[in-house]
Design an enzyme around this catalytic site. Structure first.
Site, PDB file in Angstrom:
ATOM      1  N   GLU A 328       9.935 -21.755  42.337  1.00 18.31           N
ATOM      2  CA  GLU A 328       8.842 -21.998  41.397  1.00 18.31           C
ATOM      3  C   GLU A 328       7.502 -21.516  41.899  1.00 18.31           C
ATOM      4  O   GLU A 328       6.575 -21.302  41.124  1.00 18.31           O
ATOM      5  CB  GLU A 328       8.765 -23.496  41.044  1.00 18.31           C
ATOM      6  CG  GLU A 328       8.509 -24.413  42.222  1.00 18.31           C
ATOM      7  CD  GLU A 328       9.795 -24.937  42.820  1.00 18.31           C
ATOM      8  OE1 GLU A 328       9.748 -25.972  43.491  1.00 18.31           O
ATOM      9  OE2 GLU A 328      10.847 -24.309  42.620  1.00 18.31           O
ATOM     10  N   ASP A 371      -3.285  16.732  44.667  1.00 21.83           N
ATOM     11  CA  ASP A 371      -3.810  18.086  44.558  1.00 21.83           C
ATOM     12  C   ASP A 371      -4.337  18.509  45.924  1.00 21.83           C
ATOM     13  O   ASP A 371      -4.552  17.680  46.808  1.00 21.83           O
ATOM     14  CB  ASP A 371      -4.919  18.133  43.505  1.00 21.83           C
ATOM     15  CG  ASP A 371      -5.224  19.558  43.050  1.00 21.83           C
ATOM     16  OD1 ASP A 371      -4.625  20.496  43.608  1.00 21.83           O
ATOM     17  OD2 ASP A 371      -6.052  19.723  42.150  1.00 21.83           O
ATOM     18  N   ASP A 644      -8.193  13.327  39.950  1.00 20.08           N
ATOM     19  CA  ASP A 644      -9.553  12.940  39.593  1.00 20.08           C
ATOM     20  C   ASP A 644     -10.062  13.602  38.326  1.00 20.08           C
ATOM     21  O   ASP A 644     -11.218  13.412  37.958  1.00 20.08           O
ATOM     22  CB  ASP A 644     -10.517  13.241  40.735  1.00 20.08           C
ATOM     23  CG  ASP A 644     -10.519  14.720  41.118  1.00 20.08           C
ATOM     24  OD1 ASP A 644      -9.777  15.515  40.490  1.00 20.08           O
ATOM     25  OD2 ASP A 644     -11.267  15.091  42.045  1.00 20.08           O
ATOM     26  N   ASP A 648      -5.433  15.497  35.076  1.00 24.41           N
ATOM     27  CA  ASP A 648      -4.530  14.677  35.892  1.00 24.41           C
ATOM     28  C   ASP A 648      -4.081  13.409  35.182  1.00 24.41           C
ATOM     29  O   ASP A 648      -3.198  12.700  35.687  1.00 24.41           O
ATOM     30  CB  ASP A 648      -5.221  14.278  37.206  1.00 24.41           C
ATOM     31  CG  ASP A 648      -5.472  15.471  38.113  1.00 24.41           C
ATOM     32  OD1 ASP A 648      -4.604  16.359  38.147  1.00 24.41           O
ATOM     33  OD2 ASP A 648      -6.528  15.512  38.756  1.00 24.41           O
ATOM     34  N   ASN A 712      20.778 -26.237  49.294  1.00 28.43           N
ATOM     35  CA  ASN A 712      20.535 -27.591  48.815  1.00 28.43           C
ATOM     36  C   ASN A 712      21.261 -27.875  47.505  1.00 28.43           C
ATOM     37  O   ASN A 712      21.800 -28.968  47.286  1.00 28.43           O
ATOM     38  CB  ASN A 712      19.037 -27.826  48.629  1.00 28.43           C
ATOM     39  CG  ASN A 712      18.320 -27.991  49.957  1.00 28.43           C
ATOM     40  OD1 ASN A 712      18.949 -28.268  50.978  1.00 28.43           O
ATOM     41  ND2 ASN A 712      17.015 -27.797  49.954  1.00 28.43           N
ATOM     42  N   ASN A 737      10.248 -30.998  46.761  1.00 25.52           N
ATOM     43  CA  ASN A 737       9.820 -29.663  46.326  1.00 25.52           C
ATOM     44  C   ASN A 737       8.319 -29.476  46.491  1.00 25.52           C
ATOM     45  O   ASN A 737       7.848 -28.390  46.856  1.00 25.52           O
ATOM     46  CB  ASN A 737      10.218 -29.427  44.868  1.00 25.52           C
ATOM     47  CG  ASN A 737      11.703 -29.188  44.708  1.00 25.52           C
ATOM     48  OD1 ASN A 737      12.403 -28.914  45.685  1.00 25.52           O
ATOM     49  ND2 ASN A 737      12.201 -29.283  43.481  1.00 25.52           N
ATOM     50  N   ASP A 741       6.876 -26.568  48.713  1.00 20.77           N
ATOM     51  CA  ASP A 741       6.043 -25.562  48.042  1.00 20.77           C
ATOM     52  C   ASP A 741       4.664 -25.463  48.698  1.00 20.77           C
ATOM     53  O   ASP A 741       4.129 -24.361  48.868  1.00 20.77           O
ATOM     54  CB  ASP A 741       5.880 -25.925  46.562  1.00 20.77           C
ATOM     55  CG  ASP A 741       7.186 -25.772  45.785  1.00 20.77           C
ATOM     56  OD1 ASP A 741       8.084 -25.074  46.287  1.00 20.77           O
ATOM     57  OD2 ASP A 741       7.298 -26.365  44.690  1.00 20.77           O
TER      58      ASP A 741
END
Length: 922
Positions: A328, A371, A644, A648, A712, A737, A741
């Site tokens: 999560e 280039d 640039d 391109d 687990n 958790n 976390d």
């Protein structure tokens, strides 16, 4: 003098798509109204016919006409991207698959009145969305500060009324309309697409549009006989986005705003990019796990109903099991790691990452396309050598070339010295040439038609003689020569010698060297002005050879990229020989040099295979670059493109990561994913390294949390079927958790291991699944061993056979084993290599403290836990020792298997990391 064309008959490089040259076809509605010009009319109509079509003339528009057209057709502004609002950014973050699934699980938890689980899950969702949208908002603000107009003002010729005399006015470029007459001078940016009416020595830089490094000569022509209507580079048209290098001109505005060639890059499919490397890797892992998550709750419900007769009361537990399998924190870890890396790049290297996932894609790059001009070279020439007609070194040739350059600049009063002249003078200064020894009389500056310049000087002690010193294109200078000076002697220049010199010049051009021919002649003084007709009967002295000045940091950057296994492909509109020579000088083996013409019939896998073995593809158009990048991506490569210019833009969008410098044209900056402070390969190498370090942190999180969670869940399902009570209550799962976390956030701040950035970092789903399955089973074995310990303790210690003791014992073991996994499977440096404790060891210490103290704290009864006896902790230490040894052995074995050989010492850490993020699934 101006730019000298190359000695070749090949077509001019850098062609722009014909469909981008359209002028406003509906500018006046009816076909006979002003502005109703189809693209072919730009070359098919004469200048006077075009002015009549636009209801204009050589004197320009009246103020009333201009105001009416401005109100009718709008301002001359380039379309730009609309800023994304905060709500849209926030909601866009929900498209992440894990975030979406977490949101669904939160809603399910709320539906079954599991409010604690629902609250935590929804908090994770909000934090993830806020972090991602905040990072993209900061990048958007940085980009907004970089935006600037193509040009600010323009010199326009207008009249107050129909019978008034025309006058010159300086107007903002957004006030220009079709039919205006504008003046162009050295250094001016072309404010719109214009048809030249007059031009004097006019050359323009149009690298932003076509990729050409040298200025392009422009002329005022009526419709040339046989001119192709779709010619992409007519010499009598100048386009917005280009700039005047030398000379001056007057032009008729034929397209403004969205109808210019410059703005055409915004249209069509160029804006759309397919699935990137980040999307492929993270989404591949995500959807595989999501399938397991969606299957888990029904399996838990059915198993408990069949074996234990439990009903919907186990639904909160089933949801908790699904959440337990879910990584999560992945959206938070991903966003934090990428945002931290992007912030570091912005602070230390001036690199702006506009799209956070682009930082991961930078780390995954294994092919970088770029280039030559401005990246490998400095876009300025340098003198390589000077040689006589026989090719032998001759400093006298450079001496006379410097005399021509100096007095041409002085006497012609050029506002901007030509780059070739500056290169010649710089080289001559090193050999102590002093052009002031001569007295300047007159000068004929470079003319793009005759392709040469002439300086008339008086030599010391020869007051009755003027010397014409000429330099320019080899073909044009040789055409004016009748004699040849070699070895101190002059001989007649016959046709055989002339052909030999032309062949030599062509060979040098193929080898990437640009040649200037130098000649001189003595004349009697004259009263009138010198003209081009006087430049005849010259004595040919020799050649000045020029090459591109190499970027100072390019060689080191190319070596660093090679060490990081990034293949460099040079896609350029320049001459093949020029590009190959620059590559060789920088230590980059060019191999077989391809041209876009040779690849014209190839596409898809065939094109990718042809380009795979080449370093240079020359004579590329905008479509060629995009086609090559697309083929490489389809072949499984993660590509980056550095560009640039407007030409391109298709390739910038075709690549996984579009990169441009801050000085790029605005349309390229807005279409790129990453903006560099300078067009410097060193900055790209640092950005790639940062991206790989960020990807390493994400990989470490996935490796740790998925293997631990899988173990687990396996143990939880087994215990749920074997025990007469739930092995862990939903509230306990939730607290566990939360603790894990919170500790895992430290992974986003872990220091990278040595060698972590040596290979492209692509998260590989199949490798991850193999890894987490193996290590998840080890974790499940540790949990099952803990169950055995708990059963033994309950049997031997009176009063400890309650579910609350089981819950507390497993809670402690879970947090301690998860801490061990974090220490042993992380990618950062080991504690011994760090100065003090790093973030991960500190987080693991906190995790262990919570796991040991919470079951014996006053909070324990609230969570339905009671403290285990001392015997449990003694036996648990044995289980943890065996578990840690099993993890270390499995990691070393896994690393050896993936690398194909035994890796001593600390190498297994790097090898295992490379195995997980070191390439793509083919």
């Amino acid at each position: 003098m101006g730019s000298v064309p190359e000695i070749t008959a090949a077509p001019r490089p850098g062609r722009v798509p014909p469909d981008t040259g359209a002028v406003r076809a509906d500018a006046a509605g009816p076909a006979d109204g002003p502005g109703a010009v189809e693209p072919a009319a730009l070359t098919a109509l004469t200048a006077m016919q075009l002015m009549r079509r636009l209801d204009s003339g050589p004197r320009g528009l009246t103020e009333a006409q201009a105001e009416e057209r401005l109100a009718r057709f709008g301002e001359n502004t380039v379309p730009s991207w609309r800023p994304v609002s905060w709500p849209r950014r926030f909601l866009g973050a929900l498209r992440d698959p894990f975030t979406t699934v977490l949101l669904c699980l939160g809603l399910v938890s709320a539906a079954v009145a599991s409010w604690g689980t629902a609250l935590v899950i929804m908090t994770l969702v909000l934090v993830s969305c806020a972090l991602r949208s905040g990072g993209e908002h900061q990048a958007g603000r940085a980009m907004a500060a970089l935006r600037e107009l193509v040009a600010t003002t323009a010199t326009v010729q207008r009249r107050a009324g129909a019978d008034a005399r025309p006058g010159l006015r300086e107007l903002p470029v957004d006030q220009l309309v079709v039919g205006d007459v504008v003046r162009l001078g050295p250094g001016d940016l072309v404010p719109a697409d214009v048809r030249l009416l007059r031009a004097t020595g006019l050359t323009v830089h149009q690298a932003a549009l076509t990729g050409e490094s040298a200025p392009v000569p422009k002329q005022a022509l009526d419709a040339p006989p046989g001119a192709a209507p779709d010619a992409s580079e007519p010499p009598h048209l100048c386009f917005q986005g280009s700039s005047v290098a030398t000379g001056s001109g007057t032009g008729l505005v034929v397209a403004t705003g969205a109808d210019t060639r410059f703005a055409a890059a915004y249209r069509g499919r160029a804006r759309r990019r397919g699935e990137t490397a980040f999307d492929r890797s993270v989404n591949g892992i995500a959807w595989t796990l999501i399938r397991f998550m969606l299957l888990t709750p029904p399996l838990v419900l059915m198993a408990n109903a069949a074996l234990r007769g439990r009903g919907l009361e186990t639904l909160p537990f089933a949801v908790a099991v699904a959440v337990g399998l879910t990584p999560e924190m992945l959206p938070v870890i991903v966003t934090t790691s990428l945002a931290r890396g992007a912030g570091l790049l912005a602070r230390t290297s001036g690199v702006i990452v506009k799209r956070l996932p682009a930082l991961h894609d930078l780390g995954a790059i294994d092919v970088l396309c770029l280039d030559k001009t401005g990246t490998l070279t400095q876009d300025r020439p340098v003198v390589v050598r000077s040689a006589g007609p026989d090719g032998a070194p001759d400093p006298e040739v450079l001496h006379w070339a410097a005399v021509n350059a100096f007095w041409t600049i002085e006497l012609a009063e050029l506002p901007v010295p030509d780059a070739l002249d500056e290169a010649v003078l710089a080289a001559a200064n090193e050999q102590d040439t002093d052009p002031l020894e001569y007295e300047g009389i007159a000068a004929l500056p470079f003319d793009p038609v005759v392709r040469m310049s002439t300086a008339v000087v008086r030599r010391p002690g020869r007051h009755g003689t003027h010397t014409l010193v000429v330099k320019g294109a080899v073909e044009d200078v040789l055409a004016r020569c009748g004699r040849l000076r070699s070895g101190g002697h002059e001989t007649a220049l016959d046709e055989a010698a002339r052909e030999r010199l032309l062949r030599y010049a062509a060979q040098e051009a193929d080898g990437g060297v640009r040649l200037l021919a130098v000649a001189r002649a003595d004349r009697r003084p004259r009263l009138g002005d010198h003209t081009d007709a006087d430049v005849r009967g010259l004595t040919f002295l020799g050649f000045v050879a020029l090459g591109d000045a190499l970027a100072p940091s390019a060689a080191d950057a190319l070596r660093a990229l090679a060490e990081r296994e990034v293949a460099v492909k040079v896609l350029t509109g320049d001459h093949p020989g020029t590009t190959a020579r620059a590559c060789r000088d920088l230590g980059l083996a060019p191999g077989e040099v391809l041209t876009a013409g040779r690849l014209a019939g190839l596409d898809g896998p065939a094109l990718a295979e042809a380009v795979a073995g080449a370093t240079v593809v020359a004579r590329c158009t905008a479509q060629d670059k995009a086609r090559i990048v697309t083929a490489l991506r389809a072949a499984g490569h993660t590509t980056g493109f550095l560009g640039d210019g407007v030409n391109d833009l298709p390739a910038l969008h075709a690549a996984d990561v579009g990169i441009c410098p801050r000085g790029a044209v605005p349309v390229a900056r807005e279409g790129a994913d990453v903006v560099l402070a300078d067009k410097d390969l060193t900055a790209i190498e640092r950005a790639i390294t940062t991206g790989r370090n960020a990807s390493g942190s994400i990989a470490a999180y996935l490796r740790i949390t998925l293997s631990s969670n899988l173990g687990n869940v396996i143990a939880m399902l087994a215990a749920g079927l074997l025990l007469p009570f739930l092995p862990m209550l939903p509230a306990q799962v939730l607290v566990q958790n939360l603790c894990f976390d919170a500790a895992q956030l430290s992974l986003a701040h872990d220091r990278p291991a040595r060698g972590a950035a040596r290979r492209p970092a692509v998260l590989r789903p199949r490798v991850f699944l193999r890894f987490i399955t193996a290590f998840g089973l080890i974790n499940a074995a540790a949990d099952l061993a803990t169950f055995g310990v708990l059963a033994f303790v309950a049997h031997t210690t009176p009063g400890t056979d309650s579910p609350t003791m089981f819950h507390a014992g497993w809670f402690t073991e879970n947090l301690l084993t998860q801490g061990l996994v974090m220490l042993l499977l992380r990618t950062g440096r080991r504690t011994a290599e760090e100065r003090g404790l790093g973030p991960v060891p500190l987080a693991v210490t906190g995790l262990a403290v919570v796991g040991l103290l919470l079951p014996v704290s006053p909070v324990a009864p609230l969570l339905a836990m009671s403290a285990p006896p001392p015997l449990y902790y003694l036996l648990l230490s044995v289980v943890l020792t065996l578990y840690g040894a099993a993890l270390a052995c499995a990691r070393a074995r896994y690393a050896r298997r993936e690398s194909g050989e035994g890796v001593p010492g600390g190498a297994p850490e790097r090898s295992a990391e490379h195995a997980l993020v070191g390439g793509q699934d083919r």
